[in-house]
Design a protein around this motif. Structure first.
Motif, PDB file in Angstrom:
ATOM      1  N   GLN A  87      -5.042   3.376   6.729  1.00  0.00           N
ATOM      2  CA  GLN A  87      -5.017   3.802   5.335  1.00  0.00           C
ATOM      3  C   GLN A  87      -6.345   4.419   4.917  1.00  0.00           C
ATOM      4  OE1 GLN A  87      -3.849  -0.025   3.878  1.00  0.00           O
ATOM      5  NE2 GLN A  87      -1.747   0.603   3.469  1.00  0.00           N
ATOM      6  N   SER A  88      -7.461   3.824   5.371  1.00  0.00           N
ATOM      7  CA  SER A  88      -8.772   4.335   4.949  1.00  0.00           C
ATOM      8  C   SER A  88      -9.061   5.694   5.573  1.00  0.00           C
ATOM      9  CB  SER A  88      -9.887   3.369   5.345  1.00  0.00           C
ATOM     10  OG  SER A  88      -9.538   2.063   5.037  1.00  0.00           O
ATOM     11  N   ALA A  89      -8.527   5.918   6.780  1.00  0.00           N
ATOM     12  CA  ALA A  89      -8.779   7.200   7.426  1.00  0.00           C
ATOM     13  C   ALA A  89      -7.693   8.215   7.083  1.00  0.00           C
ATOM     14  CB  ALA A  89      -8.869   7.006   8.944  1.00  0.00           C
ATOM     15  N   ALA A 119     -14.563   6.657   7.263  1.00  0.00           N
ATOM     16  CA  ALA A 119     -13.836   5.465   6.816  1.00  0.00           C
ATOM     17  C   ALA A 119     -14.615   4.197   7.130  1.00  0.00           C
ATOM     18  CB  ALA A 119     -12.452   5.419   7.463  1.00  0.00           C
TER      19      ALA A 119
ATOM     20  N   TRP B 112     -17.733  -2.085  -0.098  1.00  0.00           N
ATOM     21  CA  TRP B 112     -18.865  -1.165   0.015  1.00  0.00           C
ATOM     22  C   TRP B 112     -19.934  -1.371  -1.053  1.00  0.00           C
ATOM     23  CZ3 TRP B 112     -19.214   0.882   4.574  1.00  0.00           C
ATOM     24  CH2 TRP B 112     -18.051   1.089   5.315  1.00  0.00           C
ATOM     25  N   ASN B 125      -9.700  -2.667  -3.063  1.00  0.00           N
ATOM     26  CA  ASN B 125     -10.147  -1.429  -3.703  1.00  0.00           C
ATOM     27  C   ASN B 125      -9.985  -1.400  -5.213  1.00  0.00           C
ATOM     28  OD1 ASN B 125     -10.693  -0.522  -1.157  1.00  0.00           O
ATOM     29  ND2 ASN B 125      -8.795   0.651  -0.956  1.00  0.00           N
ATOM     30  N   LYS B 159     -19.740   5.778  -2.428  1.00  0.00           N
ATOM     31  CA  LYS B 159     -18.873   5.335  -1.326  1.00  0.00           C
ATOM     32  C   LYS B 159     -17.820   4.356  -1.846  1.00  0.00           C
ATOM     33  CE  LYS B 159     -17.980   4.442   3.155  1.00  0.00           C
ATOM     34  NZ  LYS B 159     -17.147   5.440   3.810  1.00  0.00           N
ATOM     35  N   VAL B 163     -13.209   5.174  -1.682  1.00  0.00           N
ATOM     36  CA  VAL B 163     -12.503   4.689  -0.503  1.00  0.00           C
ATOM     37  C   VAL B 163     -11.047   5.130  -0.607  1.00  0.00           C
ATOM     38  CG1 VAL B 163     -13.884   2.688   0.075  1.00  0.00           C
ATOM     39  CG2 VAL B 163     -12.176   2.518  -1.727  1.00  0.00           C
ATOM     40  N   LYS B 164     -10.424   5.267   0.565  1.00  0.00           N
ATOM     41  CA  LYS B 164      -8.996   5.606   0.572  1.00  0.00           C
ATOM     42  C   LYS B 164      -8.189   4.347   0.848  1.00  0.00           C
ATOM     43  CE  LYS B 164      -9.844  10.147   2.479  1.00  0.00           C
ATOM     44  NZ  LYS B 164     -10.014  10.546   3.876  1.00  0.00           N
ATOM     45  N   GLY B 165      -6.869   4.471   0.745  1.00  0.00           N
ATOM     46  CA  GLY B 165      -6.009   3.323   1.031  1.00  0.00           C
ATOM     47  C   GLY B 165      -5.339   2.800  -0.217  1.00  0.00           C
ATOM     48  N   PRO B 166      -4.768   1.574  -0.143  1.00  0.00           N
ATOM     49  CA  PRO B 166      -4.054   1.037  -1.302  1.00  0.00           C
ATOM     50  C   PRO B 166      -4.988   0.880  -2.502  1.00  0.00           C
ATOM     51  CG  PRO B 166      -4.239  -0.606   0.467  1.00  0.00           C
ATOM     52  CD  PRO B 166      -4.766   0.670   1.000  1.00  0.00           C
TER      53      PRO B 166
END
Lengths: 134, 332
Positions: A87-89, A119, B112, B125, B159, B163-166
């Motif tokens: 998910q992060s990448a 990531a 982070w 997140n 940073k 962040v990416k993701g849920p």
């Protein structure tokens, strides 16, 4: 929970900090009370940290033996699992799983390496390497 | 709006703490517990088929963002929010907003943020904090779950914001732009309590509310049969306790915070039943703490015989909460 029941267990996981808890004062009114930790919470938090550590150590040993790519070690060292890293990448899980194979990882294009590095908060160079053996 | 110096307050939970502080900064004094209660943020959800970190999703509060949204609905506070395409733009705009407003709320990752204790840094997140100034390259941060103000370098903050993701924050910042001219806290509290009580008792979904607690009890009971080596069951119960205590809930998965809200609501409305409900909620919260204690014991002992006992403790919590919310429905 009364104010005098708020645990003050000096949890190592709090690193000297205090968390605010709601508890009943002697006047029967709720107030915020700073707590230095509860052993129950410390147990489950440290268990989660230890689990990542164990996975990172195991991955490191396998990576040194050439059985997995450095990527797997860095993933666990950053407290991620396959799902979190994917998910992060911004990649599909099956692709990440494939990239954990040493032969595939060694041939990864710079573009993908940069994505993983970003990531994981590493440079591409660090991503390719393992920490020096003790 | 004005720019009096920002005052940091220690709170139990990030989102309710941020909203309480932001509103107070604008002149609307609401405790964290009031913010939490008024936004109807209390819930119980247990979804065995949705896995987070390999174990079922268990939540003691509504989804991230529900407090910010809920408060706008409940009180008529108007918030402005921005998301950004990239970090450079977001950080430039942050400096502009700081100069204009003095303090803004934002969403970040926990992992982070370097000022978090190392053992608390996990990939979540939807953390919330307030930035209220800048000193050289460091931002001044009022993170409600910390006792004292913190500092964070711009690079690290950027940073954490991207962040990416849920629940990817996409640089989300937010701040109140208009407060309601008059606030009837009493009737807002009653409406919010009714919403929460209905969700806890009548949600037509077996994994929500009191039924969700009983569903989890059943799941816990069956764990050792389905996973005889107990490795997974131990992780399962430990992660429930983490959701209940570790993430900043004020104790017992927000139940004590909610009891505190009920106490304030009783004062506002003069309804004795709310005071009684607060006492019952405290009692339910104490049972949740006992459940956590039981779970920790189980984690250490690794005895399959402990699971039915733990399930029974959960059923006690469910019964007690059912009483609280039935009383609340009648009282408001």
């Amino acid at each position: 929970m009364r104010v005098d029941e708020v645990p003050q267990d000096n949890s190592a996981t709090f690193d000297g900090g205090r968390k605010a808890m709601y508890a009943l004062g002697e006047d029967g009114k709720y107030r915020l009370v700073p707590s230095t930790g509860w052993e129950v919470e410390e147990l489950v938090t440290s268990a989660a940290v230890a689990e990542f550590k164990a996975q990172a150590d195991a991955a490191l040993a396998r990576a040194r033996a050439g059985l997995t790519a450095p990527l797997e070690y860095h993933m666990y060292a950053r407290r991620m699992d396959l799902q979190t890293l994917a998910q992060s990448a911004g990649l599909m899980r099956w692709r990440v799983r494939r990239h954990l194979k040493p032969a595939v990882f060694a041939r990864l294009p710079d573009k993908l390496l940069r994505r993983y590095a970003e990531a994981l908060g590493l440079s591409v160079d660090e991503l390719r390497r393992l920490p020096p053996a003790p | 709006m004005q720019s009096q110096p920002f005052r940091h307050s220690h709170a139990a939970h990030c989102e309710s703490g941020v909203m309480s502080s932001l509103l107070r900064h604008q002149g609307l004094d609401l405790s964290e517990a009031m913010v939490f209660g008024l936004s109807s943020a209390l819930i119980f959800v247990h979804m065995p088929w949705v896995k987070v970190g390999g174990v079922p999703l268990t939540a003691y509060r509504m989804l991230p963002g529900a407090i910010i949204r809920g408060l706008q609905k409940s009180l008529g506070v108007r918030m402005r929010t921005h998301r950004y395409g990239n970090a450079a733009e977001a950080m430039r705009d942050l400096d502009r907003l700081l100069a204009e407003r003095g303090a803004v709320g934002m969403q970040t990752s926990v992992y982070w943020l370097p000022y978090f204790p190392p053992d608390m840094r996990f990939h979540f997140n939807a953390h919330n904090l307030i930035v209220y100034g800048k000193d050289g390259d460091e931002y001044l941060i009022s993170d409600p779950v910390f006792e004292h103000p913190q500092r964070c370098r711009g690079e690290d903050l950027a940073k954490a914001r991207f962040v990416k993701g849920p629940f990817a924050p996409k640089g989300l910042v937010y701040y109140p732009v208009a407060l309601p001219s008059r606030v009837d806290l009493g009737s807002a509290a009653r409406a919010a309590i009714k919403r929460t009580a209905r969700r806890m008792l009548m949600a037509p979904l077996p994994f929500v509310g009191v039924r969700g607690i009983r569903l989890m009890a059943k799941g816990v009971e069956q764990l050792p049969d389905k996973h005889p080596d107990l490795r997974y069951p131990r992780t399962y119960v430990a992660s429930v306790v983490r959701m209940q205590e570790e993430i900043g809930t004020g104790g017992a998965g927000f139940r004590f915070m909610f009891a505190s809200f009920l106490q304030e609501a009783a004062e506002l409305t003069g309804r004795e039943a709310l005071r009684e409900a607060s006492e019952l909620m405290t009692d339910a919260g104490d049972s949740w703490r006992e459940f956590a204690l039981g779970a920790a014991r189980l984690y250490k002992r690794q005895d399959a015989a402990d699971f039915p006992r733990l399930a029974e403790q959960l059923r006690v919590c469910a019964d007690k909460e059912e009483r609280v919310f039935r009383l609340l429905l009648r009282a408001v």
